[in-house]
Design a protein around this motif. Structure first.
Motif, mmCIF file in Angstrom:
data_model
loop_
_atom_site.group_PDB
_atom_site.id
_atom_site.type_symbol
_atom_site.label_atom_id
_atom_site.label_comp_id
_atom_site.label_asym_id
_atom_site.label_seq_id
_atom_site.Cartn_x
_atom_site.Cartn_y
_atom_site.Cartn_z
ATOM 1 N N LEU A 64 0.808 -1.215 0.000
ATOM 2 C CA LEU A 64 0.000 0.000 0.000
ATOM 3 C C LEU A 64 0.843 1.269 0.000
ATOM 4 N N ALA A 65 2.145 1.135 0.200
ATOM 5 C CA ALA A 65 3.001 2.318 0.277
ATOM 6 C C ALA A 65 3.296 2.845 -1.123
ATOM 7 N N PRO A 66 3.113 4.154 -1.355
ATOM 8 C CA PRO A 66 3.458 4.723 -2.669
ATOM 9 C C PRO A 66 4.958 4.677 -2.895
ATOM 10 N N ARG A 67 5.369 4.228 -4.068
ATOM 11 C CA ARG A 67 6.789 4.092 -4.373
ATOM 12 C C ARG A 67 7.245 5.027 -5.479
ATOM 13 N N SER A 68 6.305 5.663 -6.131
ATOM 14 C CA SER A 68 6.650 6.585 -7.207
ATOM 15 C C SER A 68 5.474 7.536 -7.404
ATOM 16 N N ARG A 69 5.603 8.411 -8.363
ATOM 17 C CA ARG A 69 4.544 9.369 -8.649
ATOM 18 C C ARG A 69 3.267 8.641 -9.070
ATOM 19 N N LEU A 70 2.137 9.089 -8.513
ATOM 20 C CA LEU A 70 0.869 8.442 -8.827
ATOM 21 C C LEU A 70 0.462 8.715 -10.272
ATOM 22 N N ARG A 71 0.048 7.666 -10.946
ATOM 23 C CA ARG A 71 -0.495 7.786 -12.298
ATOM 24 C C ARG A 71 -1.800 7.000 -12.349
ATOM 25 N N GLY A 72 -2.813 7.618 -12.893
ATOM 26 C CA GLY A 72 -4.124 6.994 -12.897
ATOM 27 C C GLY A 72 -4.241 5.866 -13.914
ATOM 28 N N LEU A 73 -5.058 4.878 -13.579
ATOM 29 C CA LEU A 73 -5.411 3.794 -14.498
ATOM 30 C C LEU A 73 -6.900 3.912 -14.775
ATOM 31 N N SER A 74 -7.250 4.134 -16.036
ATOM 32 C CA SER A 74 -8.643 4.388 -16.405
ATOM 33 C C SER A 74 -9.315 3.134 -16.941
ATOM 34 N N LEU A 75 -10.578 2.982 -16.594
ATOM 35 C CA LEU A 75 -11.425 1.918 -17.117
ATOM 36 C C LEU A 75 -12.678 2.549 -17.715
ATOM 37 N N LEU A 119 -13.926 5.442 -15.110
ATOM 38 C CA LEU A 119 -13.396 5.484 -13.751
ATOM 39 C C LEU A 119 -11.872 5.451 -13.829
ATOM 40 N N THR A 120 -11.218 6.372 -13.119
ATOM 41 C CA THR A 120 -9.760 6.413 -13.090
ATOM 42 C C THR A 120 -9.286 6.210 -11.661
ATOM 43 N N SER A 187 -10.259 5.657 2.335
ATOM 44 C CA SER A 187 -9.339 6.084 3.384
ATOM 45 C C SER A 187 -8.122 5.165 3.468
ATOM 46 N N GLY A 188 -6.939 5.771 3.351
ATOM 47 C CA GLY A 188 -5.697 5.022 3.471
ATOM 48 C C GLY A 188 -5.279 4.274 2.230
ATOM 49 N N LEU A 189 -5.972 4.481 1.106
ATOM 50 C CA LEU A 189 -5.646 3.739 -0.108
ATOM 51 C C LEU A 189 -5.433 4.653 -1.307
ATOM 52 N N GLY A 190 -6.422 5.454 -1.648
ATOM 53 C CA GLY A 190 -6.346 6.326 -2.813
ATOM 54 C C GLY A 190 -7.730 6.832 -3.162
ATOM 55 N N TRP A 191 -7.925 7.177 -4.422
ATOM 56 C CA TRP A 191 -9.235 7.686 -4.820
ATOM 57 C C TRP A 191 -9.550 7.287 -6.256
ATOM 58 N N ILE A 192 -10.837 7.397 -6.587
ATOM 59 C CA ILE A 192 -11.341 7.026 -7.908
ATOM 60 C C ILE A 192 -12.048 8.241 -8.492
ATOM 61 N N VAL A 193 -11.612 8.665 -9.662
ATOM 62 C CA VAL A 193 -12.241 9.791 -10.351
ATOM 63 C C VAL A 193 -13.397 9.249 -11.189
ATOM 64 N N ILE A 194 -14.577 9.831 -11.002
ATOM 65 C CA ILE A 194 -15.770 9.400 -11.736
ATOM 66 C C ILE A 194 -16.066 10.428 -12.825
ATOM 67 N N GLU A 195 -15.874 10.039 -14.072
ATOM 68 C CA GLU A 195 -16.182 10.914 -15.205
ATOM 69 C C GLU A 195 -17.459 10.413 -15.884
#
Length: 261
Positions: A64-75, A119-120, A187-195
């Motif tokens: 769960l620890a971020p190791r690099s810059r966050l990049r979104g994965l879109s579906l 969803l990203t 909480s404690g994980l990340g987020w999901i962008v809803i387009e």
């Protein structure tokens, strides 16, 4: 710091101040990190029971620890669909009738969305994302937990895992299809962008007046992890295209924490 001060480098070598496991610092730790005699103190953190890091096994925390810059994965995503045997199944209905698993920690059911809804996911890269039809989601989770769906890692930890005990049904309203409707933060994980409608997926014959301006999703999470819906963050160049500054409303102002000096 260690590049400018040899003492800091020596202190880092013998006294690491970073751990993948929260709560390992029980009291202030004094570190003699400067040639000038200055001291650095590592202090205990705060345990937050509602975060994903509080419910997973300690050996799974590095995932769960971020190791690099966050990049979104879109579906929808052709690569993810191919890996899950769903290529060609996302037709005119888009993501409707599908469930998306974010590791073994989150499940999102797409109950009612637009054909071009996207969803990203922004979170740890080590957390796999899988998509299956909703009618097969329960069986898929039961069979693949600890294998494809991690954390928890391994069948032994999966047997002691309580599962996704909480379900929140979200009704997300939107007005402008040129910007995301909302972020769903875990909480404690990340987020999901809803387009509601992603430009790259937009059908030329899409008639929005045929659809209600509301998206229905169900989010399954472990107890007691919290989720919340917030206004979308303007991420990257795409965010710069739609973001507009505005003042807080009276209701939003009333919800802000009060600071007293």
């Amino acid at each position: 710091m260690e590049q400018r001060d040899p003492a800091a480098g020596a202190a880092r070598k013998y006294k690491p101040i970073q751990s993948a496991v929260p709560g390992t610092t029980l009291g202030p730790i004094q570190i003699n990190a400067f040639l000038g005699g200055g001291k650095l103190f590592d202090t205990p953190g705060v345990h937050l029971h509602h975060r994903q890091t509080a419910v997973v096994h300690s050996e799974d925390l590095p995932i769960l620890a971020p190791r690099s810059r966050l990049r979104g994965l879109s579906l929808p995503n052709a690569k993810v669909a191919l890996e899950n045997g769903q290529i060609g199944n996302c037709g005119s209905n888009g993501l409707n009738g599908f469930s998306i698993f974010w590791g073994g920690l989150v499940r999102i059911d797409l109950l009612k969305v637009l054909p071009d809804t996207c969803l990203t996911f922004y979170g740890p890269k080590a957390l796999p994302i899988h998509m299956v039809s909703t009618d097969k989601a329960n069986e898929f989770y039961q069979n693949e937990l600890g294998l494809l769906l991690t954390p928890p890692s391994g069948k032994e930890r999966a047997h002691t895992w309580n599962g996704l005990e909480i379900t929140r049904e979200l009704q997300i309203k939107f007005e402008d299809i040129e910007r995301p409707a909302a972020d769903v933060a875990i909480s404690g994980l990340g987020w999901i962008v809803i387009e509601p409608v992603r430009k790259s997926l937009r059908s030329s014959d899409l008639k929005l007046e045929q659809f209600a301006k509301e998206l229905h999703l169900a989010v399954h999470i472990p107890r007691p992890v919290e989720i919340f819906v917030r206004p979308p963050l303007p991420v990257g160049k795409a965010g710069a295209g739609w973001y507009q500054y505005r003042e807080l409303t009276e209701k939003e102002e009333g919800l802000r924490p009060k600071w007293f000096f």
